[in-house]
Design a protein around this motif. Structure first.
Motif, PDB file in Angstrom:
ATOM      1  N   GLU A 185       0.642  -1.243   0.027  1.00  0.00           N
ATOM      2  CA  GLU A 185      -0.019   0.028   0.123  1.00  0.00           C
ATOM      3  C   GLU A 185       0.875   1.177  -0.006  1.00  0.00           C
ATOM      4  O   GLU A 185       0.469   2.455  -0.273  1.00  0.00           O
ATOM      5  N   THR A 240       3.941 -11.399   9.022  1.00  0.00           N
ATOM      6  CA  THR A 240       3.053 -11.494   8.036  1.00  0.00           C
ATOM      7  C   THR A 240       2.998 -12.748   7.169  1.00  0.00           C
ATOM      8  O   THR A 240       2.250 -13.259   6.883  1.00  0.00           O
ATOM      9  N   LEU A 259      11.234 -13.718   3.592  1.00  0.00           N
ATOM     10  CA  LEU A 259      11.108 -13.017   5.016  1.00  0.00           C
ATOM     11  C   LEU A 259      12.167 -11.996   5.570  1.00  0.00           C
ATOM     12  O   LEU A 259      12.899 -11.640   4.684  1.00  0.00           O
ATOM     13  N   GLU A 393      14.451  -7.809  13.849  1.00  0.00           N
ATOM     14  CA  GLU A 393      14.693  -6.966  12.649  1.00  0.00           C
ATOM     15  C   GLU A 393      14.517  -5.341  12.899  1.00  0.00           C
ATOM     16  O   GLU A 393      13.177  -5.373  13.195  1.00  0.00           O
TER      17      GLU A 393
HETATM   18  P1  NAD Z   1       4.875  -6.381   5.509  1.00  0.00           P
HETATM   19  O1  NAD Z   1       4.800  -7.983   5.972  1.00  0.00           O
HETATM   20  O2  NAD Z   1       4.339  -5.393   6.413  1.00  0.00           O
HETATM   21  O3  NAD Z   1       3.895  -6.188   3.918  1.00  0.00           O
HETATM   22  C1  NAD Z   1       4.427  -6.913   2.768  1.00  0.00           C
HETATM   23  C2  NAD Z   1       3.290  -7.233   2.174  1.00  0.00           C
HETATM   24  O4  NAD Z   1       2.206  -7.900   2.891  1.00  0.00           O
HETATM   25  C3  NAD Z   1       2.512  -5.982   1.789  1.00  0.00           C
HETATM   26  O5  NAD Z   1       2.039  -5.728   0.479  1.00  0.00           O
HETATM   27  C4  NAD Z   1       1.260  -5.891   2.606  1.00  0.00           C
HETATM   28  O6  NAD Z   1       0.160  -5.041   2.396  1.00  0.00           O
HETATM   29  C5  NAD Z   1       0.931  -7.387   2.884  1.00  0.00           C
HETATM   30  N1  NAD Z   1       0.074  -7.765   4.034  1.00  0.00           N
HETATM   31  C6  NAD Z   1       0.118  -7.428   5.145  1.00  0.00           C
HETATM   32  N2  NAD Z   1      -0.634  -8.100   6.019  1.00  0.00           N
HETATM   33  C7  NAD Z   1      -1.081  -9.228   5.132  1.00  0.00           C
HETATM   34  C8  NAD Z   1      -2.044  -9.982   5.353  1.00  0.00           C
HETATM   35  N3  NAD Z   1      -2.501 -10.530   6.540  1.00  0.00           N
HETATM   36  N4  NAD Z   1      -2.535 -10.938   4.353  1.00  0.00           N
HETATM   37  C9  NAD Z   1      -1.624 -10.675   3.227  1.00  0.00           C
HETATM   38  N5  NAD Z   1      -0.969  -9.676   2.816  1.00  0.00           N
HETATM   39  C10 NAD Z   1      -0.563  -8.993   3.695  1.00  0.00           C
HETATM   40  O7  NAD Z   1       6.326  -6.078   5.112  1.00  0.00           O
HETATM   41  P2  NAD Z   1       7.024  -4.735   4.754  1.00  0.00           P
HETATM   42  O8  NAD Z   1       6.890  -3.759   5.767  1.00  0.00           O
HETATM   43  O9  NAD Z   1       5.976  -4.250   3.531  1.00  0.00           O
HETATM   44  O10 NAD Z   1       8.455  -4.963   4.210  1.00  0.00           O
HETATM   45  C11 NAD Z   1       9.387  -5.096   5.101  1.00  0.00           C
HETATM   46  C12 NAD Z   1       9.652  -6.581   5.356  1.00  0.00           C
HETATM   47  O11 NAD Z   1       9.887  -7.450   4.209  1.00  0.00           O
HETATM   48  C13 NAD Z   1      11.042  -6.803   6.042  1.00  0.00           C
HETATM   49  O12 NAD Z   1      10.735  -7.786   7.248  1.00  0.00           O
HETATM   50  C14 NAD Z   1      11.981  -7.329   5.243  1.00  0.00           C
HETATM   51  O13 NAD Z   1      13.007  -8.102   5.682  1.00  0.00           O
HETATM   52  C15 NAD Z   1      10.935  -8.144   4.475  1.00  0.00           C
HETATM   53  N6  NAD Z   1      11.829  -8.534   3.040  1.00  0.00           N
HETATM   54  C16 NAD Z   1      12.277  -9.773   2.877  1.00  0.00           C
HETATM   55  C17 NAD Z   1      12.887  -9.873   1.380  1.00  0.00           C
HETATM   56  C18 NAD Z   1      13.424 -11.434   1.257  1.00  0.00           C
HETATM   57  O14 NAD Z   1      13.615 -11.426   0.020  1.00  0.00           O
HETATM   58  N7  NAD Z   1      13.660 -12.231   2.085  1.00  0.00           N
HETATM   59  C19 NAD Z   1      12.949  -8.878   0.693  1.00  0.00           C
HETATM   60  C20 NAD Z   1      12.490  -7.727   0.930  1.00  0.00           C
HETATM   61  C21 NAD Z   1      11.819  -7.337   2.149  1.00  0.00           C
END
Ligand code: NAD
Length: 503
Positions: A185, A240, A259, A393
């Motif tokens: 979002e 998440t 993750l 993290e």
């Molecule tokens: P987040 O988990 O808050 O959101 C990620 C996505 O999930 C967003 O599109 C969000 O709208 C969606 N989401 C949230 N709640 C949900 C639900 N209940 N059901 C389905 N979808 C839902 O993460 P963020 O803050 O956007 O990103 C940061 C995190 O991502 C950090 O923890 C980072 O380490 C991780 N990350 C991991 C990698 C990897 O390749 N391992 C790469 C980039 C980021």
């Protein structure tokens, strides 16, 4: 919420080859993290829009031009997508920066490199093949078919939206799947621009790729739970991811999860010191620490600890904070207000735990013309691995320095964590490099480098850092089903009540 400027750009979702508003008509603002100002309106999709998108993807999977396209033709289409990304790389990078505040130099490097994923998986598309198996029965002809899994739901975070969507999209299309993407979002615009400039121009058939925008619980969950979705590929936070995994399990979907991390960057006293200092800095302060593979735990061998910290602080002090759209800026703003508050919260936690703050340690004054989400590059020494600042993290420019004695101690500390995404090792000993690479429990180990990725190298996590692998040959398996076909060319019969096992 700030007033809506008259010049706000309005985006639509992309469903079944058409640009559409959310069924509810609702929108939300997307904010430029540097200026703090809204710059576009994004459709607030919900369950109804997700259902429309998934049904369109399911139709495109079953009928129309997509299932009839040969694997070779799919490969050509992927290469066309690659060429169009290359053409629009600068514009796409600028949109990313406007939405997530990361440095233009990094985002442009990503969009310039992204075509390689589509070229690589385009090349792989017609090398996906089954096998004929010499089964242990006379007169039987048995073979294995590789089939696309079906409709895939992608959920993308805000830190590198196009790159992380591309890592999923290229193998999925090569395998013959259709897709519904839900970006974060906070950063929806770049994927919508990608649909307009790349996917439409490449003439991908309607319904093959759909983008629904909106909030996680409202648009993400219906995608994860939809019965017509066969695979969920998620990148985001670990909590998440656990929720997504749980929801997806109810309908037995394939799941891949990328993750969070708390990666150790381990420096031995036989390293090339200046290289390791640069590696430690870029491991944590690049992308303002907002990268899943941030080397946020710096493990220093005690023999070089003081000298290293001195050099580290001296170099980190020179970081130029500012406008991420300028190529000279080295550290940009934090992307979202909740993330900004979370980082400052962790800085307080670290101080409360007794870690010593040797650099930064709070908000940075807003750069000229900039918003308020800047955090000073921060370094804590005297961190013990059991502290929260070492275990959780932060996803920000906060480095925890931990001392170790020897190789054994380094391995113990590196692995004493819930996560296992990446690790860095700085040493000139070949034996130590290979030993550490083998003993560290992480999906990627870099030796004398850090944060390198390639379309050719599998990427993913151990433990709470995820399930499955993206990139390389391995990723394509995540988008395929295996079917065994048995053809009896001889007489049938036998005892109908007994399973036909080998005699
Ligand atoms: P987040 O988990 O808050 O959101 C990620 C996505 O999930 C967003 O599109 C969000 O709208 C969606 N989401 C949230 N709640 C949900 C639900 N209940 N059901 C389905 N979808 C839902 O993460 P963020 O803050 O956007 O990103 C940061 C995190 O991502 C950090 O923890 C980072 O380490 C991780 N990350 C991991 C990698 C990897 O390749 N391992 C790469 C980039 C980021």
């Amino acid at each position: 919420m700030p007033d809506i400027p008259a010049t706000l750009k309005t985006y639509q979702a992309h469903i079944d080859g058409k640009w559409v508003d959310a069924a509810s008509g609702k929108t939300f603002q997307t904010i430029n993290p540097y200026t703090g100002e809204p710059w576009a309106l994004i459709p607030e999709c919900d369950k109804e829009d997700v259902d429309r998108a998934v049904r369109a993807a399911a139709r495109a999977f079953e009928s129309g031009p997509w299932p009839g396209m040969t694997q070779t033709a799919r490969g050509r289409l992927l290469r066309r997508i690659a060429a169009l990304i290359e053409k629009h790389a600068q514009h796409l990078a600028e949109i990313e920066v406007r939405d997530n505040g990361k440095l233009i130099s990094e985002m442009h490097a990503q969009t310039k490199y992204l075509p390689e994923w589509f070229n690589y998986y385009g090349g792989l598309a017609d090398k996906i093949q089954g096998a004929v198996v010499p089964v242990d029965r006379p007169d039987h002809f048995t073979y294995i078919l590789k089939e696309p899994v079906g409709v895939c739901g992608f959920i993308i975070p805000w830190n590198s939206p196009l790159m992380l969507a591309g890592w999923k999209l290229a193998p999925a299309l090569a395998a013959g799947c259709t897709v519904v993407i839900k970006p974060s979002e906070f950063t929806s615009a770049s994927l919508l621009e990608f649909m307009r400039l790349v996917i439409q121009e490449a003439e991908v058939p309607p319904g093959v790729i759909n983008v629904v925008t909106g909030y996680g619980a409202v648009a993400g969950e219906p995608l994860v739970t939809h019965p017509l979705v066969s695979k969920v590929a998620f990148t985001g936070g670990t909590l998440t991811g656990a929720r997504v995994n749980e929801l997806a399990a109810k309908t037995f979907k394939k799941v891949s999860l990328e993750l969070g991390g708390k990666s150790p960057n381990i420096v031995f006293d036989d390293c090339v010191l200046d290289d390791a200092v640069s590696g430690a800095i870029s491991g944590i302060f690049a992308a303002t620490g907002q990268t899943c593979i941030a080397g946020s735990r710096l493990l220093l061998q005690e023999t070089i600890h003081d000298k290293f910290v001195e050099k580290l602080v001296a170099m980190a002090k020179t970081a130029r904070l500012g406008d991420p759209s300028l190529p000279t800026t080295q550290v940009g703003p934090v992307t979202t207000p909740p993330q900004y508050r979370k980082i400052l919260g962790y800085i307080d936690i670290a101080k409360g735990e007794g870690a010593k703050c040797v650099l930064g340690g709070g908000p940075a004054p807003a750069a000229e013309g900039g918003g308020t989400y800047f955090v000073k590059p921060t370094i804590f020494t005297g961190v013990e691995n059991r502290m929260r600042i070492a275990q959780e993290e932060v996803f920000g420019p906060v480095l925890s320095v931990i001392k170790f004695k020897d190789e054994e101690d380094a391995v113990r500390i590196a692995n004493d964590i819930a996560y296992g995404l990446g690790a860095g090792v700085w040493t000139q000993s070949v034996r130590r490099a290979h030993t550490m690479a083998r003993r560290i429990k992480a999906g990627t180990v870099w030796v004398n480098t850090y944060r390198a990725v390639s379309f050719l190298m599998p990427f993913g996590g151990y433990k709470a850092s995820g399930l499955g692998r993206e990139n390389g040959m391995e990723a394509i398996e995540g988008y395929l089903q295996t079917k065994s076909v048995w053809i009896n060319n001889g007489p049938g019969g036998g005892n109908p009540f007994i399973m036909k096992t080998a005699s």
